[in-house]
Motif scaffolding. Structure first.
Motif, PDB file in Angstrom:
ATOM      1  N   ASN A   1       1.024  -1.153  -0.195  1.00 41.56           N
ATOM      2  CA  ASN A   1       0.115   0.359  -0.447  1.00 41.56           C
ATOM      3  C   ASN A   1       0.932   1.455  -0.381  1.00 41.56           C
ATOM      4  O   ASN A   1       0.432   2.429  -0.708  1.00 41.56           O
ATOM      5  N   VAL A   2       2.393   1.368   0.667  1.00 41.44           N
ATOM      6  CA  VAL A   2       3.013   2.279   0.975  1.00 41.44           C
ATOM      7  C   VAL A   2       3.966   2.311  -0.588  1.00 41.44           C
ATOM      8  O   VAL A   2       4.115   3.167  -1.291  1.00 41.44           O
ATOM      9  N   MET A   3       4.248   1.162  -1.213  1.00 47.48           N
ATOM     10  CA  MET A   3       4.915   1.051  -2.019  1.00 47.48           C
ATOM     11  C   MET A   3       4.202   1.317  -3.435  1.00 47.48           C
ATOM     12  O   MET A   3       4.993   2.103  -4.184  1.00 47.48           O
ATOM     13  N   ASP A   4       3.430   1.199  -3.446  1.00 48.16           N
ATOM     14  CA  ASP A   4       2.096   1.480  -4.917  1.00 48.16           C
ATOM     15  C   ASP A   4       2.214   2.864  -5.217  1.00 48.16           C
ATOM     16  O   ASP A   4       2.851   3.137  -5.717  1.00 48.16           O
ATOM     17  N   ASN A   5       2.444   4.206  -4.241  1.00 46.81           N
ATOM     18  CA  ASN A   5       2.844   5.513  -3.768  1.00 46.81           C
ATOM     19  C   ASN A   5       4.337   6.349  -4.115  1.00 46.81           C
ATOM     20  O   ASN A   5       4.292   6.997  -3.736  1.00 46.81           O
ATOM     21  N   SER A   6       4.944   4.831  -4.136  1.00 41.92           N
ATOM     22  CA  SER A   6       6.361   5.479  -4.933  1.00 41.92           C
ATOM     23  C   SER A   6       7.333   5.273  -5.716  1.00 41.92           C
ATOM     24  O   SER A   6       6.507   4.604  -6.023  1.00 41.92           O
ATOM     25  N   ASP A   7       8.182   5.939  -5.679  1.00 43.26           N
ATOM     26  CA  ASP A   7       9.046   5.658  -7.390  1.00 43.26           C
ATOM     27  C   ASP A   7       9.858   4.805  -7.245  1.00 43.26           C
ATOM     28  O   ASP A   7      10.027   4.275  -8.030  1.00 43.26           O
ATOM     29  N   ALA A   8      10.570   4.389  -5.813  1.00 43.78           N
ATOM     30  CA  ALA A   8      11.592   3.531  -6.186  1.00 43.78           C
ATOM     31  C   ALA A   8      12.002   3.192  -4.685  1.00 43.78           C
ATOM     32  O   ALA A   8      10.986   3.434  -3.761  1.00 43.78           O
ATOM     33  N   LEU A   9      12.664   1.869  -3.980  1.00 46.39           N
ATOM     34  CA  LEU A   9      12.786   1.514  -3.094  1.00 46.39           C
ATOM     35  C   LEU A   9      13.952   1.139  -2.488  1.00 46.39           C
ATOM     36  O   LEU A   9      15.179   1.536  -4.259  1.00 46.39           O
TER      37      LEU A   9
END
Length: 142
Positions: free
Chosen positions: A63-71
């Motif tokens: 859920n948080v990663m979906d709105n992120s550009d990169a890890l």
């Protein structure tokens, strides 16, 4: 800061919970004034909670990663975070195949084989190198 410069949303891995490296990374990124970013991560109390295991843990990360550009992952081997890091990698690579950037703070530090396998790039602990890599790997923001 140039208001027209692109902004990046970066998911910081659980590996950044180690020591003061989280704050030190933010200070390092802030050295480049024209680089705009927002940090996303899960709070430590949520990631360490026994109520957030398995599928539930993965879903919270996703859920948080979906709105992120990169890890962004701190280079090293973290046995205590193996499950959590594995779920972060799955959320990063399974759905949108977002860039996974490993930042090596210490040249001699080993990197987990799983992290190395999925890393799009491994960079040294230098603001210019980290930011250049982010800009190169995130399309549409450069």
């Amino acid at each position: 800061m140039n208001k027209s410069s692109p902004s990046y949303t970066l998911y910081l891995s659980c590996s950044w919970y180690y020591d003061n490296t989280y704050k030190e990374l933010l200070a390092l990124l802030d050295l480049i004034k024209e680089f705009r970013y927002e940090i996303r991560t899960l709070p430590v109390d949520i990631t360490r909670s026994s109520r957030n295991k398995g599928r539930r843990r993965y879903q919270r990360i996703k859920n948080v990663m979906d709105n992120s550009d990169a890890l962004l992952v701190l280079g090293g081997v973290y046995p205590l975070y193996q499950d959590l890091l594995g779920k972060e990698i799955m959320a990063c690579k399974n759905n949108q195949s977002k860039p996974l950037i490993v930042i090596k703070r210490e040249a001699e530090r080993q990197i987990s084989p799983v992290v190395s396998q999925y890393a799009d790039r491994i960079v040294e602990w230098r603001a210019e190198d980290i930011i250049k890599t982010i800009r190169e790997l995130i399309p549409g923001n450069a």
